[in-house]
Write an enzyme that holds these catalytic residues in place. Structure first.
Site, PDB file in Angstrom:
ATOM      1  N   CYS A  34       4.362 -21.464   6.670  1.00 52.23           N
ATOM      2  CA  CYS A  34       3.388 -22.331   6.014  1.00 52.23           C
ATOM      3  C   CYS A  34       2.293 -22.775   6.966  1.00 52.23           C
ATOM      4  O   CYS A  34       1.279 -23.314   6.544  1.00 52.23           O
ATOM      5  CB  CYS A  34       4.082 -23.554   5.409  1.00 52.23           C
ATOM      6  SG  CYS A  34       4.860 -24.583   6.654  1.00 52.23           S
ATOM      7  N   CYS A 103      10.704 -28.308   5.789  1.00 48.41           N
ATOM      8  CA  CYS A 103       9.829 -29.330   6.380  1.00 48.41           C
ATOM      9  C   CYS A 103      10.668 -30.294   7.228  1.00 48.41           C
ATOM     10  O   CYS A 103      10.198 -30.786   8.254  1.00 48.41           O
ATOM     11  CB  CYS A 103       9.098 -30.116   5.304  1.00 48.41           C
ATOM     12  SG  CYS A 103       8.376 -29.105   3.993  1.00 48.41           S
TER      13      CYS A 103
HETATM   14 FE1  FES Z   1       5.945 -26.137   5.551  1.00 50.06          FE
HETATM   15 FE2  FES Z   1       6.085 -28.525   4.589  1.00 50.06          FE
HETATM   16  S1  FES Z   1       5.429 -26.748   3.508  1.00 50.06           S
HETATM   17  S2  FES Z   1       6.359 -27.980   6.604  1.00 50.06           S
END
Ligand code: FES
Length: 130
Positions: A34, A103
């Site tokens: 991400c 996360c």
């Molecule tokens: Fe990757 Fe939150 S979407 S850290």
């Protein structure tokens, strides 16, 4: 609802956001998928985390996770902070949606990385984790 009240609270009112100029240890963690990055700053005195701040460039969950992680380790001995797990962070936040679990890993990794830096700077050997 997608997010728990705790997550929303920390997301909208993050605690300990910012940086520490003369930090005893700085650590970083990121997720390649991400692209989110979390940085943790620790101010340690006599083995106690006197202050902790975070800079997170990422999603709302990553910010909520950073915020609660700082609250969980502030005022604690470094040896205790080293035991912070993403599971503990998740339960403190009353959970995260499945696709946001990663996360919470950033917090564990960023804290561990900051502690490693602290031990290196202090010339100490980190205690064995477990
Ligand atoms: Fe990757 Fe939150 S979407 S850290």
């Amino acid at each position: 609802m997608l997010y728990s009240e705790k997550v929303m609270d920390h997301l909208l009112r993050p605690r300990n956001a910012g940086s520490i100029e003369d930090a005893s240890g700085v650590g970083e963690a990121g997720n390649m998928a991400c692209g989110d990055i979390m940085r943790m700053y620790l101010k340690v005195e006599d083995g106690i985390i006197e202050d902790v701040k975070f800079e997170t460039f990422g999603c709302g969950s990553a910010i909520a996770v950073s915020s609660i992680a700082t609250e969980m380790i502030k005022g604690k001995p470094v040896s205790e902070a080293a035991k912070l797990t993403n599971k503990a962070v998740l339960s403190a936040l009353d959970g995260l949606p499945k696709n946001k679990i990663h996360c919470s890993l950033l917090a564990e990794e960023a804290v561990k990385s900051a502690l490693e830096d602290y031990y290196k700077k202090a010339g100490e050997t980190p205690p064995k984790s477990g």
